[in-house]
Design an enzyme around this catalytic site. Structure first.
Site, PDB file in Angstrom:
ATOM      1  N   ILE A 296       3.175  70.547 117.029  1.00 29.15           N
ATOM      2  CA  ILE A 296       4.533  70.087 117.287  1.00 29.15           C
ATOM      3  C   ILE A 296       4.477  68.564 117.347  1.00 29.15           C
ATOM      4  O   ILE A 296       3.940  67.994 118.290  1.00 29.15           O
ATOM      5  CB  ILE A 296       5.087  70.657 118.605  1.00 29.15           C
ATOM      6  CG1 ILE A 296       5.033  72.188 118.575  1.00 29.15           C
ATOM      7  CG2 ILE A 296       6.506  70.154 118.855  1.00 29.15           C
ATOM      8  CD1 ILE A 296       5.304  72.836 119.923  1.00 29.15           C
TER       9      ILE A 296
ATOM     10  N   GLU B  11      -3.856  74.294 118.710  1.00 27.17           N
ATOM     11  CA  GLU B  11      -4.766  74.848 119.707  1.00 27.17           C
ATOM     12  C   GLU B  11      -4.304  74.509 121.125  1.00 27.17           C
ATOM     13  O   GLU B  11      -4.353  75.346 122.024  1.00 27.17           O
ATOM     14  CB  GLU B  11      -6.191  74.317 119.487  1.00 27.17           C
ATOM     15  CG  GLU B  11      -6.778  74.672 118.142  1.00 27.17           C
ATOM     16  CD  GLU B  11      -6.455  73.672 117.035  1.00 27.17           C
ATOM     17  OE1 GLU B  11      -7.150  73.703 116.020  1.00 27.17           O
ATOM     18  OE2 GLU B  11      -5.514  72.865 117.177  1.00 27.17           O
TER      19      GLU B  11
END
Length: 131
Positions: A43, A55
């Site tokens: 993001i 992750e």
């Protein structure tokens, strides 16, 4: 293959990435100690490097669900087959897993390479020592 469900979850997560600046969508899926899969996508925001890696997002979902132990991880990137976690994410993964935790690197068709976390981060900070 147990890792196939992680691949499918990571690929689905990648489709939700918000990567308008890098145009480099990434998805990750973590199987936690409870057996559940927690996913994340990168993001981005305009203030580089203040975005979140896939992750990191998956770890956040896992922690918010009350879990603290990663058993295995799958990572996929749309534009780079076998994309490993970045250096910062390697240390973040190490915080919640062990040296033998399996990391699956994927392409668009599935898991193509399996590594141990210690292969990716051989000299990580050890949380047992630091506190």
């Amino acid at each position: 293959m147990m890792e196939n469900d992680l691949f499918l979850a990571a690929r689905e997560a990648m489709a939700k990435a918000h990567a308008p600046y890098s145009k480099f969508p990434v998805g990750a899926a973590i199987r936690a100690e409870d057996g559940k899969i927690y996913t994340g996508a990168n993001i981005e925001n305009l203030s580089f490097p203040e975005g979140w890696c896939a992750e990191t997002t998956a770890i956040s979902h896992m922690v918010m669900a009350g879990q603290r132990k990663i058993m295995e991880v799958a990572v996929i990137a749309e534009k780079l087959a076998l994309c490993p976690p970045c250096g910062g994410c390697r240390q973040r993964l190490a915080e919640f897993s062990g040296a033998s935790t399996r990391i699956y690197l994927c392409d668009e068709t599935g898991v193509k390479k399996t590594l141990a976390l210690s292969d990716l981060l051989p000299h990580s900070f050890e949380t047992e020592i630091l506190g």
